[in-house]
Design a protein around this motif. Sequence first.
Motif, short mmCIF file in Angstrom:
data_model
loop_
_atom_site.label_atom_id
_atom_site.label_comp_id
_atom_site.label_asym_id
_atom_site.label_seq_id
_atom_site.Cartn_x
_atom_site.Cartn_y
_atom_site.Cartn_z
N THR A 258 26.33 -53.01 -28.59
CA THR A 258 25.80 -51.65 -28.61
C THR A 258 24.81 -51.44 -27.47
OG1 THR A 258 24.95 -49.92 -30.06
CG2 THR A 258 23.82 -52.03 -30.14
N ARG A 259 24.43 -50.21 -27.25
CA ARG A 259 23.63 -49.86 -26.07
C ARG A 259 22.16 -50.27 -26.23
NH1 ARG A 259 21.01 -44.59 -26.74
NH2 ARG A 259 21.63 -43.68 -28.71
N THR A 260 21.51 -50.48 -25.11
CA THR A 260 20.10 -50.86 -25.10
C THR A 260 19.20 -49.69 -24.69
OG1 THR A 260 20.34 -51.68 -22.84
CG2 THR A 260 20.58 -53.27 -24.64
N THR A 261 19.79 -48.55 -24.35
CA THR A 261 19.01 -47.36 -24.01
C THR A 261 18.43 -46.74 -25.27
OG1 THR A 261 21.06 -46.08 -24.04
CG2 THR A 261 20.28 -46.86 -21.90
N SER A 262 17.46 -45.84 -25.11
CA SER A 262 16.73 -45.29 -26.26
C SER A 262 17.24 -43.94 -26.73
CB SER A 262 15.24 -45.17 -25.92
OG SER A 262 14.70 -46.42 -25.59
N GLY A 263 17.68 -43.10 -25.81
CA GLY A 263 17.97 -41.71 -26.15
C GLY A 263 19.43 -41.40 -26.36
N VAL A 264 19.68 -40.36 -27.18
CA VAL A 264 21.04 -39.94 -27.47
C VAL A 264 21.71 -39.32 -26.25
CG1 VAL A 264 20.56 -37.57 -28.24
CG2 VAL A 264 22.42 -38.86 -29.32
N GLY A 265 20.91 -38.95 -25.26
CA GLY A 265 21.47 -38.41 -24.03
C GLY A 265 22.35 -39.40 -23.29
N GLU A 266 22.28 -40.69 -23.66
CA GLU A 266 23.05 -41.72 -22.99
C GLU A 266 24.46 -41.89 -23.55
OE1 GLU A 266 21.87 -43.14 -20.28
OE2 GLU A 266 20.04 -41.95 -20.55
N ILE A 267 24.77 -41.24 -24.67
CA ILE A 267 26.14 -41.34 -25.20
C ILE A 267 26.98 -40.22 -24.59
CG2 ILE A 267 25.21 -42.32 -27.33
CD1 ILE A 267 25.99 -39.70 -28.74
N VAL A 492 11.86 -35.32 -26.64
CA VAL A 492 12.61 -34.85 -25.48
C VAL A 492 12.59 -35.91 -24.38
CG1 VAL A 492 12.75 -33.09 -23.67
CG2 VAL A 492 12.19 -32.43 -26.02
N GLY A 493 11.44 -36.58 -24.23
CA GLY A 493 11.33 -37.61 -23.20
C GLY A 493 12.40 -38.67 -23.34
N MET A 494 12.62 -39.15 -24.56
CA MET A 494 13.62 -40.21 -24.76
C MET A 494 15.04 -39.67 -24.70
SD MET A 494 12.15 -42.81 -27.67
CE MET A 494 11.92 -41.55 -28.93
N HIS A 495 15.29 -38.54 -25.33
CA HIS A 495 16.68 -38.10 -25.49
C HIS A 495 17.24 -37.33 -24.30
CE1 HIS A 495 16.89 -39.66 -29.49
NE2 HIS A 495 15.84 -38.97 -29.88
N VAL A 496 16.37 -36.83 -23.43
CA VAL A 496 16.86 -36.07 -22.27
C VAL A 496 16.34 -36.61 -20.94
CG1 VAL A 496 16.84 -33.81 -21.14
CG2 VAL A 496 17.21 -33.95 -23.61
#
Length: 592
Positions: A258-267, A492-496
Amino acid sequence: MKNLLIALSCLAVMSCSKQPESAPTPQAQSMGNLLESYYEDYLILNPLEATQIDDKRYNNILLNDISEAHRSKVASFCKQYQDSLQNYDRAALSTQDQLSYDILQFELALKTDLLKYPENLMPVQQFWGMTLTMPQLGSGKSYVTFKTVDDYEDFLGRIDGFTVWMDTAIVNMRKGLARGTTFPKILMERVLPQAKAMMVSDVKQSVFWGPIADMPATIGEKEKGELTTAYTDAIKTKIVPAYTKLYNFLKDEYIPKTRTTSGVGEIPNGKEYYQLMIKQYTTTELSPDSIFNLGKAEVARITREMEAVKEQVSFKGDLKAFFAYVNNDKKFMPYKTAQEVIDAYKAIETKIEPNLKKMFNMVPRSKFEVRQTEKFREASASAEYNLGSPDGVRPGIFYVPVPDPKTYNNAGMETLFLHEAIPGHHYQCMLQLENTELPRFRRTLGYSAYGEGWALYTESLGKELGLYTDPIQYFGHLGDEMHRAIRLVVDVGMHVKGWTREEAIKYMMENEPIAEQGAIAEIERYMAIPGQALSYKIGQLKISELRVRAEKELGDKFDLGLFHDEVLKYGNLPLSILDTRIKQWIEERKKV
């Protein structure tokens, strides 16, 4: 076991004709039928919500709501009622029916849009979801009751449904891995100990054994023996294997990939999905950038107010040192017994009562109590409000955990009472539940932006209610408001904007008095449910904005009690609909 056919009813819409003012028009009668039909069909698709309102018809059913078949049924359900709404002339409806029309239209459009995104491929995370809900329900300590043989047998049906759900979850998560549609690795690692706790070798150590251990004496010995055998078998052959299968899948297959990034913007399509999450949780069309900038501005404003309080009390040191002082100085921990803490909250209620009467015309019929949180859950519980019953039998309850009264800090007590109790959640929730003028689906409908926004708005009424005369109590209020403002920035910082989990934790700790473990838990919550944390501050700011607008436009005609009535009398509304309604009310008041 009961059999259930999911049949979406069709409604013939009656034509509109003029009637005497005292009688409902055929269109109004038809609208009422439509709303009742909608709610009945909605409960079929949401049997757990039926259980929550004490409707026992579907108590044995746990739907596989992450299956494609279920999503198809939801799509058909939405299409049917969207089509039905088109048969109505909205302008010919009463104000109340127009609001119902608008709310239903909003709900159906949102549900339809959500189906465009593969949320069902990410069914498991550490903060909420079926893997956590089932143990809560099965413990007998939640809203599922275990009083009769039927209650026990019904829940066995739900356990059967849960095993199907868990198998589907693993299949879906494999599909999600292949598409890059996953939760972050760190969150999945948090799920492992949760699943492990369910993998007991002794059934009596299972949380699902609770109802057997506490079986009512009214159940006969024969039935008690049969149910004990059935639950022993269900835990051994269904519950434990389901969690074991999930645990092994996560550990061996899912987490390594699974991914190691934090935000849903990465899917895939993640940023578009996040915009929809903003709509779901704030009930607005605000952009991520506007929310981020608003959060930054609010953090700066509240910081200035905090600095002013620090200066007011002549504290020598920077703001972080002041945070530590308020959190740790023993003068803010004056209690020796839990009852003293409860009495202090009751004193707040007594103190605000005279001014409440000036600011609120509508008050709940239900009684209200302050209680200490039960010992079995006190160590890990937060202060919370539990709904009363509309018949008045069960009061609204403000639960306060006091595991150690000698370390209970009183700095934030006034603002906490306003939010969780009166006039926050108790007024809003019970007025909605008691209001028989609302159609059934609206009496239990909840939008976080409205409900949490109202509760946060009521914190700002402290000075008008005679509170916050102590600067430290006002500082406690600012601390709570800061926490909600920070959420706008970090979410917003994490997801976008590509912020990492660590950057978000650092920002939170730099701007409010919170320990690292608390900040980690908060940030990981926002990672798990994108957009939800935006709702509190966005809701509060909207209600405050509407009040300022009404005060400015109405001048001497503005009445705070009437404004509060207008915000509360229609129940929980999307902010976009509340905005329209208050604008209409302002124009109506101008003509008085």
